[in-house]
Structures are given as structure tokens and as C-alpha cells.
Design a protein around this motif. Sequence first.
Motif, short mmCIF file in Angstrom:
data_model
loop_
_atom_site.label_atom_id
_atom_site.label_comp_id
_atom_site.label_asym_id
_atom_site.label_seq_id
_atom_site.Cartn_x
_atom_site.Cartn_y
_atom_site.Cartn_z
N MET A 118 37.79 50.33 38.29
CA MET A 118 38.28 49.62 37.22
C MET A 118 39.86 50.15 36.95
N SER A 119 40.49 49.30 36.81
CA SER A 119 42.09 49.78 36.64
C SER A 119 42.37 50.56 35.25
N ASN A 120 43.08 51.54 35.29
CA ASN A 120 43.42 52.05 33.77
C ASN A 120 44.14 51.10 33.20
N TYR A 121 44.93 50.39 33.67
CA TYR A 121 45.73 49.37 32.88
C TYR A 121 44.76 48.16 32.11
N PHE A 122 43.80 47.94 32.82
CA PHE A 122 42.87 46.90 32.40
C PHE A 122 42.14 47.63 31.32
N ILE A 123 41.78 48.94 31.44
CA ILE A 123 41.23 49.42 30.45
C ILE A 123 42.13 49.64 29.15
N GLU A 124 43.41 49.76 29.39
CA GLU A 124 44.35 50.08 28.33
C GLU A 124 44.59 48.97 27.51
N GLU A 161 42.05 28.19 33.81
CA GLU A 161 40.51 28.52 33.91
C GLU A 161 40.35 29.26 35.38
N ARG A 162 40.96 28.63 36.18
CA ARG A 162 40.72 29.26 37.48
C ARG A 162 41.38 30.47 37.94
N MET A 163 42.48 30.77 37.36
CA MET A 163 43.28 31.84 37.35
C MET A 163 42.93 33.22 36.37
N ALA A 164 42.14 32.68 35.23
CA ALA A 164 41.75 33.59 34.16
C ALA A 164 40.24 34.25 35.16
N ARG A 165 39.65 33.52 35.93
CA ARG A 165 38.32 33.85 36.62
C ARG A 165 38.95 34.81 37.57
N GLU A 166 39.97 34.55 38.35
CA GLU A 166 40.51 35.34 39.37
C GLU A 166 40.99 36.61 38.83
N PHE A 167 41.48 36.49 37.72
CA PHE A 167 42.06 37.82 37.14
C PHE A 167 41.02 38.74 36.84
N LEU A 168 39.90 38.28 36.03
CA LEU A 168 38.92 38.95 35.59
C LEU A 168 37.82 39.42 36.75
N GLU A 169 37.57 38.68 37.74
CA GLU A 169 36.78 38.82 39.04
C GLU A 169 37.29 40.15 39.45
N PHE A 185 38.53 42.73 38.53
CA PHE A 185 37.94 44.17 37.87
C PHE A 185 36.60 44.13 37.79
N ASN A 186 35.90 43.35 38.65
CA ASN A 186 34.42 43.28 38.83
C ASN A 186 33.63 43.18 37.47
N GLU A 187 34.29 42.32 36.57
CA GLU A 187 33.63 42.07 35.36
C GLU A 187 32.34 41.28 35.43
N ASP A 188 31.25 41.43 34.48
CA ASP A 188 30.20 40.72 34.53
C ASP A 188 30.37 39.10 34.50
N LYS A 189 29.52 38.44 34.98
CA LYS A 189 29.74 37.09 35.35
C LYS A 189 29.61 36.17 34.08
N GLU A 190 28.88 36.67 33.05
CA GLU A 190 28.65 36.12 31.80
C GLU A 190 29.93 36.19 30.88
N PHE A 191 30.42 37.52 30.97
CA PHE A 191 31.94 37.63 30.32
C PHE A 191 32.89 36.77 30.74
N ILE A 192 33.22 36.71 32.18
CA ILE A 192 33.96 35.87 32.59
C ILE A 192 33.74 34.45 32.35
N ARG A 193 32.64 33.98 32.48
CA ARG A 193 32.15 32.57 32.16
C ARG A 193 32.59 32.21 30.56
N GLU A 194 32.38 33.19 29.74
CA GLU A 194 32.74 32.94 28.42
C GLU A 194 34.24 32.96 28.23
#
Length: 211
Positions: A1-7, A114-122, A124-133
Motif C-alpha cells: 500500500m502506497s504511503n501516499y494513498f494512506i496519507e 467509473e472505470r478510472m476510479a476502479r483502476e485507481f483503487l484496484e 492499491f489492492n482495495e477490497d472489491k466491495e469498497f471499490i464497487r461502492e
Amino acid sequence: MSNYFIEFEKHLMEDEKPSEYFNSLIELGAYPKEYPFNMISDLIKTEQNLEYHPEGSVWNHTMMVVDEAATRRNHSENPRVFMWAALLHDIGKGPTTKVRKGKITSYDHDEVGERMAREFLEYFNEDKEFIREVTALVRWHMQILFVVKDMPWQNVEKMDEETSIEEIALLGKCDRLGRGDMNRNTIEKEEKNVKAFLEKSKKKLSRKVQK
């Protein structure tokens, strides 16, 4: 997980005005240049129609929206989802913004977003339900305009299947208030639009149930 994502998440969830953190990164030249963070920073150079967005670039608008969202995140069903959706809601404007007949437009930025947001969050290996929402809020955030103005792109039934109409209304309020030159009259107008969106959407859904 990127430190920037966490920040990013820490400031989205805790700051009174998250824009101060994001803008300071830009001003100090400390904003991460690598993929996928550039998908957001590209919005700095993405202009908008000043008639509707006197604040200027999509970045400026996004910063105003996350600040509005921060004042309402405790009203959200899922504040973490809500705040990431606020940051990413217009990410699709980067590649879709064009000048057509002398006007700046960004057709289909909700679907592309929608597609770009999914690409961004995926990334960082975010869970599928979070990404879906999150991506569902990005996908349907333009429905307030479409429903209120009874435009052909409205699809209340599909929106209701994929996300919460109340969450769309909450994000939509932040989106519509996160603009330049807002005053009491324009704020009241936008609040009425959000209320009308909820009323019209629920009426359409009740008709569907009755059939």
C-alpha cells in the motif's frame, strides 16, 4: 500500500479542509508524479466551462467538493466510501474534456470516471466491495442533473440497483455547492434541486413497485 494513498485517506477522513493538504503538495512540488496519482493531478490542467464552473479547473472544483464533503461525511452511510468518491467523482473529465463549437464539454465523464476510479483503487489492492461502492457513486453522480431536468440519460432504476440514492444526493449536494461565486440564492437553488432529485427518484421507483 502506497504511503501516499494512506496519507490521502487520513486527510480525507480527518481534516476540516482536506484541500489544504492536497494543494500544499502541489505548491511544494511534493505531489506524487507516478501512476496512478497522475490520474488526479491531470485535473489541474483540465479546464471547465466557466459559465457553470467559475472556479476554473477540475482540480479547483474537486478541492472545493472534498471540503464540502468533509463537512457532511458524518451524515454518510459510509464516510470512507463517500470521501473517496468526492475526490474521484470527476476523474473522468481528464480524458473526456473537449472543446466543441467553442464550448468546453466533458460528455460521458461519469461512465469513464467509473472505470478510472476502479483502476485507481484496484492499484492499491482495495477490497472489491469498497471499490464497487466508490465507483457506483462516481458513475451515478450526474443523475441529479439528469433527473431534475428530465433528461434522456436518467436511469433511476439502474442507479437504485447499484447504489444508495440518498448517498448520491449527499455527494451531489457537495458537487453542486463546490463551485465558485456561490451565494445564498444559488445555494438555496441547489439545495432545492437535490430535494427535487430525491422526490422525483422515489416517485419513479414507487411507480415501478406498483406495476
